[in-house]
Each structure stands twice: as structure tokens, then as C-alpha cells.
Design an enzyme around this catalytic site. Structure first.
Site, mmCIF file in Angstrom:
data_model
loop_
_atom_site.group_PDB
_atom_site.id
_atom_site.type_symbol
_atom_site.label_atom_id
_atom_site.label_comp_id
_atom_site.label_asym_id
_atom_site.label_seq_id
_atom_site.Cartn_x
_atom_site.Cartn_y
_atom_site.Cartn_z
ATOM 1 N N SER A 241 0.847 -1.183 0.000
ATOM 2 C CA SER A 241 0.000 0.000 0.000
ATOM 3 C C SER A 241 0.889 1.241 0.000
ATOM 4 O O SER A 241 2.076 1.178 0.340
ATOM 5 C CB SER A 241 -0.911 -0.020 1.236
ATOM 6 O OG SER A 241 -1.748 1.120 1.282
ATOM 7 N N CYS A 242 0.307 2.382 -0.374
ATOM 8 C CA CYS A 242 1.033 3.658 -0.334
ATOM 9 C C CYS A 242 -0.003 4.762 -0.250
ATOM 10 O O CYS A 242 -1.028 4.614 0.412
ATOM 11 C CB CYS A 242 1.955 3.806 -1.547
ATOM 12 S SG CYS A 242 1.095 3.784 -3.137
ATOM 13 N N GLY A 243 0.231 5.885 -0.913
ATOM 14 C CA GLY A 243 -0.743 6.964 -0.894
ATOM 15 C C GLY A 243 -1.890 6.738 -1.864
ATOM 16 O O GLY A 243 -3.057 6.821 -1.497
ATOM 17 N N TRP A 270 -3.865 4.293 0.687
ATOM 18 C CA TRP A 270 -4.278 5.112 1.823
ATOM 19 C C TRP A 270 -5.313 6.175 1.453
ATOM 20 O O TRP A 270 -6.085 6.625 2.307
ATOM 21 C CB TRP A 270 -3.071 5.762 2.494
ATOM 22 C CG TRP A 270 -3.425 6.247 3.872
ATOM 23 C CD1 TRP A 270 -3.630 7.533 4.284
ATOM 24 C CD2 TRP A 270 -3.681 5.429 5.011
ATOM 25 N NE1 TRP A 270 -3.986 7.576 5.601
ATOM 26 C CE2 TRP A 270 -4.024 6.285 6.081
ATOM 27 C CE3 TRP A 270 -3.654 4.043 5.241
ATOM 28 C CZ2 TRP A 270 -4.341 5.819 7.356
ATOM 29 C CZ3 TRP A 270 -3.954 3.582 6.508
ATOM 30 C CH2 TRP A 270 -4.297 4.463 7.543
#
Length: 282
Positions: A241-243, A270
Site C-alpha cells: 500500500s502507499c498513498g 491510503w
């Protein structure tokens, strides 16, 4: 001419230069910049590019047009239609690069893998490395390509949605990695998108994507392996996951280079998780 074979999921500028004229090779520029940046990947590609490179727009064109979240993975049919317009066939050997060295190109590598295309790699060091090595740069008007018929089939193992991830959040067979900077992971820095909570998912590990790179190049494979071995078991399903689903793919590619096989990207990342109050935040 013999069939073109990739050495791994990353190739060097030397390898690309040696095989640039191979009829199976397709080079794609996947340059993309964060919202608010004054740079525009498409305009920069029009001005200068690796010879024969086409522009892969995963933010606007090759994305789900109905999604409320940024650059979500499109349907297989949408992907196939757009990729065919770039001259990519199912027999193509694809090399993807970006103009920051190693930032957005892994997103396109992941998209092709998620759509069942095996023969795809990322140019280590990207366009800066290509230029630094003194190889040719095309500054003429981009060349037109002949559209092809491309067939894509979504491999669901490569992508996970928020609800499914929520159901399996504490599953010991999974390990979640968050590619955002540590300050954002621990809620010490506000999220750049309005309405998105600060913090991280329960059971997630912080692994900022910058820790896997050096000057736009990936660390050696053995060092990448050490990073993942320190934070997960070899047989676990790794979820990234990331932004907004871009730098998570840097982690996915690094894990692939380290020898891991069970790789999944949380596409909403996110931006979705931090916005949906049904999902818990730590």
C-alpha cells in the site's frame, strides 16, 4: 532474429541500448508526477524520450474512468483497447521507464503483470540513467504506431480491494507493507489529500520506498531480499500500500527482484483507507 528474453524484471541501460531495435521490444514512458507538481509527464515525453518510446498514461487514459479514487486499475477490456493503441501485442517484450529514475514506472510493470503479461521489465535508473550514459534521445515529433489487437485477462492475485483487505487484516499468512514516508505512516505528518486521516493500518509494516533505492536505482537483489526477510516470512502473501497505489508498486517490484512470488497491491491504498471511516486507523 531470435526471440527476445528479459534477464529479470529490471534491465540496465546497456541491455536496453543493445536490444532497442529488436522487433519484439516496446518501450513505454510512464512518467507521472504528484498532484501540485509543475511537471507534466506527457508534455515532457513529447519533447524528449528514449527512441521509439510511447507514452503510457495510467493516470487519465489507462485507468478506471468511473472510479472516485485516482488512477485505479481499469477493466481488462479497457486496458486491452488502450494498450493496443500503443502498438503493444501479447508477444511484445516491454520495458517501462520514467523521468525520475524509479518512481512511476513500476506502476505500469504491475499493471501489465496484473493483466497477465509476463514479459515486462523496468529500466533501472530510468531516463536520467539513459541520458547520463550518453545514449540517443529523440527530440523529434513522436512517431505514430500501428494499433494492434491485445488481449488482457485480469489476474486477481495481483490486486486487492479495501473490503477484502479489511477482512484479512490480521491473517498471519499476510504481511502488509506501507511505502509512504515513515512520518506519514506514524501520523506525524498530515496527508496531502484533503479528508484523508493520518496514521496506518493495523498489522502493517512501514517500508518507505526510498529505502529500497539509491539515486534512482534499486539496491542489489541480495540487499532487497534482506529487507523483506527481516520483516516477513518467505511464504507469506505480501500486500503493498502507499498513498494512491503508485509507490506501492516500487515495493512490489523490489519484492519480485528479491525472489518473492506472492505479491498483491492494494490499489485504493491510503487515499481510500484513510477516507473510509469503516476502516480502522492506528
Amino acid at each position: 532474429m531470435s526471440a527476445l528474453m528479459l534477464p529479470s524484471s529490471r534491465v540496465s541501460t546497456e541491455w536496453l541500448a543493445e536490444h532497442l531495435t529488436h522487433p519484439q521490444l516496446v518501450v513505454l514512458d510512464a512518467s507521472w508526477f504528484m498532484p501540485g507538481s509543475e511537471r507534466n509527464g506527457y508534455l515532457e515525453w513529447q519533447q524528449k524520450r528514449i527512441p521509439h518510446a510511447q507514452y503510457f498514461d495510467f493516470d487519465k487514459k489507462i485507468a478506471d474512468p468511473d472510479a472516485s479514487l485516482p488512477h485505479m486499475l481499469p477493466t481488462a477490456a479497457h486496458f486491452a483497447d488502450e494498450v493496443g493503441q500503443l502498438g503493444v501485442s501479447n508477444d511484445s517484450v516491454i520495458v517501462v521507464y520514467d523521468s525520475q529514475g524509479m518512481f512511476s514506472a513500476p506502476r505500469v510493470w504491475w499493471m501489465f503483470r496484473a493483466m497477465g503479461h509476463q514479459h515486462v521489465a523496468v529500466l533501472d535508473g530510468g531516463f536520467p540513467a539513459w541520458r547520463a550514459a550518453g545514449y540517443a534521445v529523440d527530440t523529434q515529433r513522436p512517431e505514430a504506431v500501428t494499433p494492434t489487437q491485445y488481449k488482457a485477462t485480469l489476474d486477481h492475485a495481483w490486486v486487492i480491494d479495501g473490503d477484502t483487505l479489511h477482512q484479512h487484516l490480521n491473517d498471519p499468512d499476510n504481511q502488509i507493507f506501507d511505502a509512504r514516508p515513515a512520518e506519514r505512516f506514524y501520523g506525524l505528518q498530515p496527508e496531502p489529500r484533503e479528508g484523508v486521516r493520518s496514521g496506518h493500518m493495523h498489522y502493517a509494516n512501514s517500508l518507505p520506498f526510498s529505502q529500497l533505492l539509491h539515486n534512482g536505482y534499486f539496491l542489489p537483489d541480495d540487499q532487497l531480499k534482506q529487507r523483506f526477510d527481516a520483516l516477513s516470512e518467505p511464504e507469506q502473501q505480501l500486500i503493498f500500500s502507499c498513498g494512491s497505489g503508485v509507490t506501492a508498486c516500487i515495493l512490489a517490484l523490489a519484492a519480485d527482484l528479491s525472489g518473492r512470488k506472492k505479491l498483491t497491491v492494494y490499489d485504493g491504498s491510503w487515499t481510500e483507507w484513510g477516507s473510509e471511516y469503516k476502516y480502522p486507523v492506528e
